[in-house]
Design a protein around this motif. Structure first.
Motif, PDB file in Angstrom:
ATOM      1  N   TYR A   1     110.080  47.881  32.181  1.00 41.95           N
ATOM      2  CA  TYR A   1     109.581  46.529  32.438  1.00 41.95           C
ATOM      3  C   TYR A   1     108.125  46.374  32.013  1.00 41.95           C
ATOM      4  O   TYR A   1     107.750  45.376  31.385  1.00 41.95           O
ATOM      5  CB  TYR A   1     109.729  46.178  33.922  1.00 41.95           C
ATOM      6  CG  TYR A   1     109.445  44.721  34.204  1.00 41.95           C
ATOM      7  CD1 TYR A   1     110.424  43.759  33.995  1.00 41.95           C
ATOM      8  CD2 TYR A   1     108.198  44.303  34.660  1.00 41.95           C
ATOM      9  CE1 TYR A   1     110.163  42.414  34.219  1.00 41.95           C
ATOM     10  CE2 TYR A   1     107.921  42.967  34.896  1.00 41.95           C
ATOM     11  CZ  TYR A   1     108.914  42.022  34.681  1.00 41.95           C
ATOM     12  OH  TYR A   1     108.654  40.692  34.892  1.00 41.95           O
TER      13      TYR A   1
ATOM     14  N   ALA B   1     107.888  43.662  29.252  1.00 39.27           N
ATOM     15  CA  ALA B   1     107.420  42.366  29.758  1.00 39.27           C
ATOM     16  C   ALA B   1     105.902  42.230  29.711  1.00 39.27           C
ATOM     17  O   ALA B   1     105.376  41.123  29.658  1.00 39.27           O
ATOM     18  CB  ALA B   1     107.912  42.161  31.191  1.00 39.27           C
TER      19      ALA B   1
ATOM     20  N   GLU C   1     100.852  41.496  32.685  1.00 42.61           N
ATOM     21  CA  GLU C   1     100.725  40.299  33.521  1.00 42.61           C
ATOM     22  C   GLU C   1     102.004  40.029  34.293  1.00 42.61           C
ATOM     23  O   GLU C   1     101.979  39.750  35.494  1.00 42.61           O
ATOM     24  CB  GLU C   1     100.336  39.098  32.653  1.00 42.61           C
ATOM     25  CG  GLU C   1      98.915  39.177  32.103  1.00 42.61           C
ATOM     26  CD  GLU C   1      98.517  37.923  31.341  1.00 42.61           C
ATOM     27  OE1 GLU C   1      99.270  36.920  31.404  1.00 42.61           O
ATOM     28  OE2 GLU C   1      97.467  37.954  30.672  1.00 42.61           O
ATOM     29  N   LYS C   2     103.140  40.108  33.609  1.00 41.43           N
ATOM     30  CA  LYS C   2     104.424  39.940  34.279  1.00 41.43           C
ATOM     31  C   LYS C   2     104.629  41.039  35.315  1.00 41.43           C
ATOM     32  O   LYS C   2     105.173  40.798  36.406  1.00 41.43           O
ATOM     33  CB  LYS C   2     105.561  39.970  33.252  1.00 41.43           C
ATOM     34  CG  LYS C   2     105.727  38.682  32.445  1.00 41.43           C
ATOM     35  CD  LYS C   2     106.548  37.663  33.211  1.00 41.43           C
ATOM     36  CE  LYS C   2     106.969  36.517  32.312  1.00 41.43           C
ATOM     37  NZ  LYS C   2     107.755  35.496  33.043  1.00 41.43           N
ATOM     38  N   TYR C   3     104.233  42.259  34.969  1.00 42.63           N
ATOM     39  CA  TYR C   3     104.360  43.398  35.888  1.00 42.63           C
ATOM     40  C   TYR C   3     103.621  43.095  37.189  1.00 42.63           C
ATOM     41  O   TYR C   3     104.150  43.297  38.285  1.00 42.63           O
ATOM     42  CB  TYR C   3     103.795  44.650  35.215  1.00 42.63           C
ATOM     43  CG  TYR C   3     103.945  45.931  36.003  1.00 42.63           C
ATOM     44  CD1 TYR C   3     105.013  46.793  35.767  1.00 42.63           C
ATOM     45  CD2 TYR C   3     103.004  46.307  36.966  1.00 42.63           C
ATOM     46  CE1 TYR C   3     105.149  47.994  36.468  1.00 42.63           C
ATOM     47  CE2 TYR C   3     103.130  47.495  37.673  1.00 42.63           C
ATOM     48  CZ  TYR C   3     104.210  48.335  37.419  1.00 42.63           C
ATOM     49  OH  TYR C   3     104.324  49.511  38.120  1.00 42.63           O
TER      50      TYR C   3
ATOM     51  N   GLN D   1     102.816  40.171  38.379  1.00 39.40           N
ATOM     52  CA  GLN D   1     103.461  39.051  39.065  1.00 39.40           C
ATOM     53  C   GLN D   1     104.710  39.509  39.815  1.00 39.40           C
ATOM     54  O   GLN D   1     104.935  39.114  40.969  1.00 39.40           O
ATOM     55  CB  GLN D   1     103.821  37.958  38.059  1.00 39.40           C
ATOM     56  CG  GLN D   1     102.613  37.235  37.485  1.00 39.40           C
ATOM     57  CD  GLN D   1     102.974  36.326  36.327  1.00 39.40           C
ATOM     58  OE1 GLN D   1     104.083  36.369  35.799  1.00 39.40           O
ATOM     59  NE2 GLN D   1     102.031  35.493  35.904  1.00 39.40           N
TER      60      GLN D   1
ATOM     61  N   ILE E   1     106.854  36.046  40.706  1.00 40.13           N
ATOM     62  CA  ILE E   1     108.013  35.603  39.950  1.00 40.13           C
ATOM     63  C   ILE E   1     109.240  36.259  40.572  1.00 40.13           C
ATOM     64  O   ILE E   1     109.141  37.292  41.238  1.00 40.13           O
ATOM     65  CB  ILE E   1     107.927  35.948  38.444  1.00 40.13           C
ATOM     66  CG1 ILE E   1     107.777  37.463  38.243  1.00 40.13           C
ATOM     67  CG2 ILE E   1     106.797  35.194  37.784  1.00 40.13           C
ATOM     68  CD1 ILE E   1     107.825  37.885  36.784  1.00 40.13           C
TER      69      ILE E   1
ATOM     70  N   ASP F   1     114.172  36.341  37.091  1.00 42.59           N
ATOM     71  CA  ASP F   1     113.426  35.944  35.894  1.00 42.59           C
ATOM     72  C   ASP F   1     114.052  36.592  34.648  1.00 42.59           C
ATOM     73  O   ASP F   1     114.554  37.715  34.705  1.00 42.59           O
ATOM     74  CB  ASP F   1     111.974  36.400  36.028  1.00 42.59           C
ATOM     75  CG  ASP F   1     111.076  35.835  34.939  1.00 42.59           C
ATOM     76  OD1 ASP F   1     110.583  34.718  35.116  1.00 42.59           O
ATOM     77  OD2 ASP F   1     110.881  36.535  33.917  1.00 42.59           O
TER      78      ASP F   1
ATOM     79  N   SER G   1     112.752  38.034  32.238  1.00 45.29           N
ATOM     80  CA  SER G   1     112.119  39.313  31.889  1.00 45.29           C
ATOM     81  C   SER G   1     112.797  40.479  32.595  1.00 45.29           C
ATOM     82  O   SER G   1     112.886  41.584  32.040  1.00 45.29           O
ATOM     83  CB  SER G   1     110.627  39.274  32.239  1.00 45.29           C
ATOM     84  OG  SER G   1     110.428  39.094  33.633  1.00 45.29           O
TER      85      SER G   1
END
Length: 459
Positions: free
Chosen positions: A232, A236, A239-241, A243, A249, A253, A255
């Motif tokens: 991940y 991803a 930043e996504k990590y 979140q 998130i 999602d 991702s």
């Protein structure tokens, strides 16, 4: 969730990418910022004994207790570090074996009026819990000065809560490594992969040679979370990590769908996993290492994923790290190779001159160098000599940790509420075990993960 040893349990800049390109095993963690704070009592340096450039107070007649969830060689080696502190200061220090989760253990000790002076806490969330409960005491200016000399700003910041310094990270772990049986790779003509596609090709090459490519520790939920986190983070992005780690998130999602779909490219190939899904779900972490490095050039599996602490388990198989057992960084899935890490921070529970001095000692290169020489240990202290580590593999991992500077991400499940990210048979551990059982059900896994996360986070 687990310690950074055999018990247990990104990169954003071109500097870390360059380190990987040069063959280093770059490490990183996520940090939380805050202003420096000079609060905390104790720690007078009047009348000191000096070991090298480190000044410590005379503590004759002082008794201290240190608690950690460490056993075996790890505990034995740490006691040697404590013995040297006693030799330099005159204090008597006792190691208190703790049970996991250590927060529950400390709660019972505090309720009984017998808290240890210092505890080694394995998650940033545990430090925050100790602060929120009023247990943890801030590190004084003297200890903070030692931290500033020896640690990057990121390593200092991850030990802060509300801008105050409560933790001094004594130990770290690189959880983005894949260990392999060197003889199997040699016989198969396989090479170390650099990206995910290379890994899949390497796995097929190994399979074609007659050896099952992977050992997956499905009986223990935490290695499964680490598999997911590496994919991940790389796919991803950081930043996504961050979140997802905060549940900003949802696990539904897209991702997460992408990462689980990628993960299924390994877990979904029954012939690539030792024992298939059913066998993997009965394989502990210890067993996953053993079946990779026993059986000579015909083991049950050729590769096993886990952190640098797997060296302890490898050595128990009589395989020689760096010769029989080699390692490569978890391959990049997206544009950047992932690195996930954990750590153990020293936190003061009973504020005193002795407790502050002990944490200052643990924050020094003198202390970390003692344990580095004994093996099975990795320090985030940038002033520990690289040649203190006993073999080339550990020296490479240690150098990459220091070279990564402030670019780091901490284990996601260790940041989650314990009911979701750190409990056997529940939450993320159980949901990923179910996914290992049926890797084709990506949507179903997402729904379960989201339901359990929402209940744990309260949103």
């Amino acid at each position: 969730m687990r310690s950074t040893s055999s018990n247990y349990r990104t990169r954003r800049t071109t500097r870390a990418a360059a380190a990987l390109a040069a063959g280093a095993l770059a490490l990183s963690l996520s940090a939380c910022g805050g202003d420096d704070d000079n609060s905390g009592s104790g720690g007078s340096t009047k009348g000191t004994e000096t070991g090298g450039s480190l000044s410590l107070p005379k503590l004759d007649g002082t008794t201290l207790e240190v608690a950690a969830v460490w056993t075996g060689d790890e505990q034995k080696n740490f006691k040697k570090v404590l013995d040297e502190f006693s030799k330099r200061t005159g204090a008597k220090v006792t190691f208190v074996p703790a049970q996991d989760p250590i927060i529950n253990f400390l709660g019972s000790k505090i309720a009984g009026g017998q808290p240890p002076d210092v505890a080694l806490l394995p998650q940033p969330g545990a430090i925050k819990q100790a602060v929120d409960k009023g247990w943890a005491k801030p590190l004084n200016a003297d200890v903070q000065a030692e931290l500033k000399k020896n640690y990057s700003q990121g390593w200092q910041d991850i030990g802060k809560v509300n801008g105050k310094q409560y933790g001094a990270y004594y130990k770290a772990a690189n959880k983005s490594l894949i260990w392999y049986n060197a003889k199997v790779f040699e016989n198969a003509g396989a090479s170390e992969p650099k990206n995910w596609e290379d890994l899949l090709n390497t796995a097929q090459t190994v399979y074609d040679s007659g050896v099952t490519p992977f050992s997956v520790a499905g009986a223990d939920g935490w290695p499964l979370t680490d598999w997911f986190e590496n994919i991940y983070l790389s796919q991803a992005g950081p930043e996504k990590y961050d979140q997802l780690a905060k549940h900003e998130i949802k696990w539904t999602d897209p991702s997460v769908k992408d990462a689980l779909t990628t993960l299924a490219q390994v877990w979904g190939k029954q012939e690539w996993v030792a024992g298939g899904s059913k066998g993997a779900l009965q394989t502990s972490f210890t067993d996953s290492v053993e079946q990779t490095f026993t059986g000579g050039d015909q083991p049950k599996s050729a590769m096993v994923y886990e952190g640098d602490f797997a060296q302890v388990n490898i050595q128990q198989t009589k395989a020689e790290v760096g010769t029989d057992a080699k390692v490569f960084p978890f391959p990049s899935v997206g544009g950047t190779a992932p690195v996930v890490t954990g750590g153990d921070a020293a936190v003061i529970l009973k504020d005193s001159e002795g407790a502050q001095a002990l944490v200052k000692w643990l924050a020094s290169p003198d202390a970390a160098t003692i344990q580095a020489k004994l093996g099975g240990y990795l320090s985030p202290n940038k002033n520990v000599p690289n040649d203190a580590y006993p073999n080339e593999v550990q020296q490479t991992i240690a150098k990459a940790l220091i070279d990564s500077g402030d670019d780091f991400r901490f284990d996601m499940s260790d940041q989650a509420p314990q009911s979701f990210g750190g409990t056997p048979g529940k939450g993320e551990w159980k949901d990923l075990q179910d996914f290992l059982r049926n890797p084709s059900d990506v949507a179903g896994a997402q729904r379960k993960l989201e339901a359990d996360a929402a209940a744990a986070y309260g949103n």
